[in-house]
Design a protein around this motif. Structure first.
Motif, PDB file in Angstrom:
ATOM      1  N   GLU A  28      53.327  50.880 108.352  1.00  0.00           N
ATOM      2  CA  GLU A  28      53.650  51.762 107.227  1.00  0.00           C
ATOM      3  C   GLU A  28      53.815  51.001 105.910  1.00  0.00           C
ATOM      4  O   GLU A  28      54.307  51.555 104.931  1.00  0.00           O
ATOM      5  N   CYS A  29      53.390  49.746 105.883  1.00  0.00           N
ATOM      6  CA  CYS A  29      53.551  48.909 104.691  1.00  0.00           C
ATOM      7  C   CYS A  29      52.786  49.494 103.495  1.00  0.00           C
ATOM      8  O   CYS A  29      51.701  50.049 103.644  1.00  0.00           O
ATOM      9  N   VAL A  30      53.372  49.348 102.314  1.00  0.00           N
ATOM     10  CA  VAL A  30      52.719  49.709 101.059  1.00  0.00           C
ATOM     11  C   VAL A  30      52.551  48.425 100.254  1.00  0.00           C
ATOM     12  O   VAL A  30      53.488  47.634 100.128  1.00  0.00           O
ATOM     13  N   MET A  31      51.340  48.205  99.731  1.00  0.00           N
ATOM     14  CA  MET A  31      51.062  47.011  98.928  1.00  0.00           C
ATOM     15  C   MET A  31      50.432  47.394  97.606  1.00  0.00           C
ATOM     16  O   MET A  31      49.653  48.346  97.532  1.00  0.00           O
ATOM     17  N   VAL A  32      50.774  46.597  96.588  1.00  0.00           N
ATOM     18  CA  VAL A  32      50.112  46.683  95.296  1.00  0.00           C
ATOM     19  C   VAL A  32      49.599  45.285  95.004  1.00  0.00           C
ATOM     20  O   VAL A  32      50.380  44.342  94.890  1.00  0.00           O
ATOM     21  N   LEU A  33      48.273  45.175  94.922  1.00  0.00           N
ATOM     22  CA  LEU A  33      47.625  43.880  94.710  1.00  0.00           C
ATOM     23  C   LEU A  33      46.777  43.941  93.445  1.00  0.00           C
ATOM     24  O   LEU A  33      46.342  45.014  93.043  1.00  0.00           O
ATOM     25  N   PRO A  34      46.511  42.781  92.831  1.00  0.00           N
ATOM     26  CA  PRO A  34      45.781  42.778  91.558  1.00  0.00           C
ATOM     27  C   PRO A  34      44.261  42.860  91.714  1.00  0.00           C
ATOM     28  O   PRO A  34      43.516  42.212  90.992  1.00  0.00           O
ATOM     29  N   ALA A  35      43.797  43.650  92.671  1.00  0.00           N
ATOM     30  CA  ALA A  35      42.357  43.861  92.865  1.00  0.00           C
ATOM     31  C   ALA A  35      42.161  45.268  93.436  1.00  0.00           C
ATOM     32  O   ALA A  35      43.023  45.767  94.154  1.00  0.00           O
ATOM     33  N   PRO A  36      41.035  45.892  93.125  1.00  0.00           N
ATOM     34  CA  PRO A  36      40.785  47.238  93.638  1.00  0.00           C
ATOM     35  C   PRO A  36      40.858  47.265  95.162  1.00  0.00           C
ATOM     36  O   PRO A  36      40.433  46.315  95.796  1.00  0.00           O
ATOM     37  N   PRO A  37      41.400  48.328  95.712  1.00  0.00           N
ATOM     38  CA  PRO A  37      41.843  49.575  95.089  1.00  0.00           C
ATOM     39  C   PRO A  37      43.277  49.519  94.548  1.00  0.00           C
ATOM     40  O   PRO A  37      43.849  50.556  94.242  1.00  0.00           O
ATOM     41  N   PHE A  38      43.886  48.359  94.434  1.00  0.00           N
ATOM     42  CA  PHE A  38      45.198  48.111  93.841  1.00  0.00           C
ATOM     43  C   PHE A  38      46.362  48.609  94.696  1.00  0.00           C
ATOM     44  O   PHE A  38      47.244  47.854  95.028  1.00  0.00           O
ATOM     45  N   VAL A  39      46.402  49.893  95.022  1.00  0.00           N
ATOM     46  CA  VAL A  39      47.496  50.449  95.823  1.00  0.00           C
ATOM     47  C   VAL A  39      46.950  50.775  97.210  1.00  0.00           C
ATOM     48  O   VAL A  39      45.994  51.533  97.339  1.00  0.00           O
ATOM     49  N   MET A  40      47.576  50.167  98.222  1.00  0.00           N
ATOM     50  CA  MET A  40      47.108  50.339  99.599  1.00  0.00           C
ATOM     51  C   MET A  40      48.299  50.554 100.515  1.00  0.00           C
ATOM     52  O   MET A  40      49.407  50.154 100.199  1.00  0.00           O
ATOM     53  N   SER A  41      48.028  51.155 101.656  1.00  0.00           N
ATOM     54  CA  SER A  41      49.089  51.321 102.638  1.00  0.00           C
ATOM     55  C   SER A  41      48.519  51.222 104.037  1.00  0.00           C
ATOM     56  O   SER A  41      47.309  51.330 104.244  1.00  0.00           O
ATOM     57  N   GLY A  42      49.412  51.023 104.995  1.00  0.00           N
ATOM     58  CA  GLY A  42      49.050  51.001 106.397  1.00  0.00           C
ATOM     59  C   GLY A  42      47.943  50.027 106.727  1.00  0.00           C
ATOM     60  O   GLY A  42      47.899  48.909 106.228  1.00  0.00           O
ATOM     61  N   ALA A  43      47.021  50.470 107.573  1.00  0.00           N
ATOM     62  CA  ALA A  43      45.934  49.620 108.057  1.00  0.00           C
ATOM     63  C   ALA A  43      45.067  49.104 106.916  1.00  0.00           C
ATOM     64  O   ALA A  43      44.567  47.979 106.969  1.00  0.00           O
TER      65      ALA A  43
END
Length: 121
Positions: A28-43
């Motif tokens: 259930e992790c949520v990540m924001v990274l400096p590359a597209p798609p920027f906001v991601m979650s889960g798998a």
């Protein structure tokens, strides 16, 4: 989890292999990274990071550890990561870890802001 173990855990996420990464990131992790798609979650978040080349060296600074409640750890830091053949990567990061059982922790949130964006350098 004591502070030394927290930082060893976090470093292992930067340098460990994909299997190690899969083991420590919550579904259930949520990540924001400096590359597209920027906001991601889960798998999607797990796959995005585990499929990238791992870093060989990481250095943390400006480290902060907060424990807002039992079973929850929030950290913030600056990282410089490097590997042969690549420019160093510099970012400000946050990670939230939650306790599942004795000695078992999982990342439920991670965010990276490139240093070039923050502070202009």
């Amino acid at each position: 989890m004591d502070d030394d173990r927290i930082w060893a855990f976090e470093e292992s996420l930067w340098v460990g292999d994909a299997a190690h990464y899969h083991e420590l990131i919550d579904d259930e992790c949520v990540m924001v990274l400096p590359a597209p798609p920027f906001v991601m979650s889960g798998a999607e978040a797990i796959e995005a990071v585990s499929s990238t080349p791992r870093w060989e060296r990481v250095e943390f600074s400006e480290q902060q550890v907060k424990r807002p409640q039992e079973g929850l750890i929030v950290i913030a830091y600056h990282v410089v990561a490097s590997r042969e053949g690549s420019d160093p990567y510099s970012a400000y990061c946050t990670t939230v870890m939650r306790w599942l059982s004795h000695e078992v922790w999982r990342v439920v949130q991670h965010q990276q802001t490139l240093r070039g964006v923050v502070g202009g350098g």
